[in-house]
Motif scaffolding. Structure first.
Motif, PDB file in Angstrom:
ATOM      1  N   SER A  80       0.892  -1.150   0.000  1.00 36.92           N
ATOM      2  CA  SER A  80       0.000   0.000   0.000  1.00 36.92           C
ATOM      3  C   SER A  80       0.936   1.207   0.000  1.00 36.92           C
ATOM      4  O   SER A  80       1.225   1.791   1.041  1.00 36.92           O
ATOM      5  CB  SER A  80      -0.884  -0.019   1.251  1.00 36.92           C
ATOM      6  OG  SER A  80      -1.712   1.105   1.261  1.00 36.92           O
ATOM      7  N   GLN A  82       1.282   4.420  -0.804  1.00 36.26           N
ATOM      8  CA  GLN A  82       1.057   5.733  -0.173  1.00 36.26           C
ATOM      9  C   GLN A  82       1.104   5.613   1.347  1.00 36.26           C
ATOM     10  O   GLN A  82       1.738   6.412   2.022  1.00 36.26           O
ATOM     11  CB  GLN A  82      -0.287   6.323  -0.600  1.00 36.26           C
ATOM     12  CG  GLN A  82      -0.336   6.776  -2.026  1.00 36.26           C
ATOM     13  CD  GLN A  82       0.453   8.039  -2.257  1.00 36.26           C
ATOM     14  OE1 GLN A  82       1.676   8.068  -2.156  1.00 36.26           O
ATOM     15  NE2 GLN A  82      -0.242   9.104  -2.582  1.00 36.26           N
ATOM     16  N   SER A  83       0.421   4.632   1.880  1.00 36.05           N
ATOM     17  CA  SER A  83       0.375   4.433   3.325  1.00 36.05           C
ATOM     18  C   SER A  83       1.742   4.024   3.865  1.00 36.05           C
ATOM     19  O   SER A  83       2.214   4.544   4.876  1.00 36.05           O
ATOM     20  CB  SER A  83      -0.668   3.374   3.670  1.00 36.05           C
ATOM     21  OG  SER A  83      -0.709   3.141   5.054  1.00 36.05           O
ATOM     22  N   LYS A  85       4.886   4.385   2.558  1.00 40.07           N
ATOM     23  CA  LYS A  85       5.963   5.395   2.455  1.00 40.07           C
ATOM     24  C   LYS A  85       5.650   6.671   3.228  1.00 40.07           C
ATOM     25  O   LYS A  85       6.529   7.271   3.819  1.00 40.07           O
ATOM     26  CB  LYS A  85       6.231   5.748   0.977  1.00 40.07           C
ATOM     27  CG  LYS A  85       6.850   4.632   0.199  1.00 40.07           C
ATOM     28  CD  LYS A  85       8.247   4.332   0.695  1.00 40.07           C
ATOM     29  CE  LYS A  85       8.903   3.258  -0.142  1.00 40.07           C
ATOM     30  NZ  LYS A  85      10.170   2.815   0.423  1.00 40.07           N
ATOM     31  N   ASN A  86       4.385   7.100   3.186  1.00 39.74           N
ATOM     32  CA  ASN A  86       4.020   8.387   3.802  1.00 39.74           C
ATOM     33  C   ASN A  86       3.452   8.263   5.210  1.00 39.74           C
ATOM     34  O   ASN A  86       3.115   9.261   5.825  1.00 39.74           O
ATOM     35  CB  ASN A  86       3.016   9.119   2.907  1.00 39.74           C
ATOM     36  CG  ASN A  86       3.594   9.413   1.548  1.00 39.74           C
ATOM     37  OD1 ASN A  86       4.777   9.674   1.401  1.00 39.74           O
ATOM     38  ND2 ASN A  86       2.754   9.359   0.528  1.00 39.74           N
ATOM     39  N   THR A  88       0.530   7.233   6.143  1.00 37.13           N
ATOM     40  CA  THR A  88      -0.843   7.749   6.164  1.00 37.13           C
ATOM     41  C   THR A  88      -1.807   6.566   6.173  1.00 37.13           C
ATOM     42  O   THR A  88      -1.456   5.471   5.741  1.00 37.13           O
ATOM     43  CB  THR A  88      -1.120   8.635   4.933  1.00 37.13           C
ATOM     44  OG1 THR A  88      -0.858   7.868   3.743  1.00 37.13           O
ATOM     45  CG2 THR A  88      -0.249   9.883   4.947  1.00 37.13           C
TER      46      THR A  88
END
Length: 191
Positions: A80, A82-83, A85-86, A88
């Motif tokens: 996932s 975005q979640s 690496k960031n 979120t």
């Protein structure tokens, strides 16, 4: 016996004994039962996965209905992004459709591997570029084709899914209702 993850990485990178040890130390292989949810909407993803055996489904819940967008099987990576690496919250779910054996890479261990084995970062970048290109092509084919064409494409590109995945998940993946998939399957079988 050589560690299973070292064998997998060695298909793409030539590893010294020290580098092989780093992979064996940082990437455990774990087993998950069918039905286990690896990631839920709202959770922050701390792990990425590589499927050694099994099938994982990615889905969203939209207006109370599950919408499947991907299946991951042997020799495929799952993240996932975005979640992960960031840091979120994820907006989707990862579910084991079958019993699975997965290589599990924690974000902190990944950073450690990038330090210990710098060429691993290049391998990850190239892999992500390949995955991104494939996703672009898949999305374009999905948008520009009819449900029957999507089903025919699935039969050609991923015939294993027909036997491995329940029909209602396949219907969701194709963007149709299960009863529509039944009609399409009958038409295709007659031709």
């Amino acid at each position: 016996m050589q560690n299973e993850i070292v064998k997998l990485i060695s298909r793409h990178l030539e590893l010294s004994d020290e580098e092989a040890f780093a992979f064996a130390e940082c990437i455990p292989i774990k087993e998950f039962k069918k039905g286990i949810i690896l990631l839920k909407e709202g959770q922050i993803s701390r792990d990425s996965y590589f499927v050694i055996q099994g099938c994982i489904r990615k889905y969203y819940i939209i207006d109370g209905e599950e919408r499947t967008t991907e299946f991951y099987v042997e020799d495929e990576s799952i993240s996932s992004l975005q979640s992960y690496k960031n840091k979120t919250p994820a907006n989707h779910y990862f579910e084991c459709v079958e019993d699975c054996r997965l290589a599990v890479l924690n974000y902190d261990k990944e950073q450690e591997l990038f330090e210990r084995v710098p060429k691993y970062e290049s391998l990850c970048r190239m892999s992500m570029e390949d995955d991104f290109g494939e996703q672009q092509d898949a999305l374009a084919k999905f948008i520009t084709s009819s449900p029957e064409t999507r089903y025919r494409n699935l039969l050609k590109a991923r015939p294993d899914l027909i036997q491995r995945v329940p029909q209602y998940h396949l219907a969701s993946y194709l963007g149709i209702k299960p009863e529509s998939l039944s009609r399409i399957r009958k038409r295709v079988a007659k031709k």
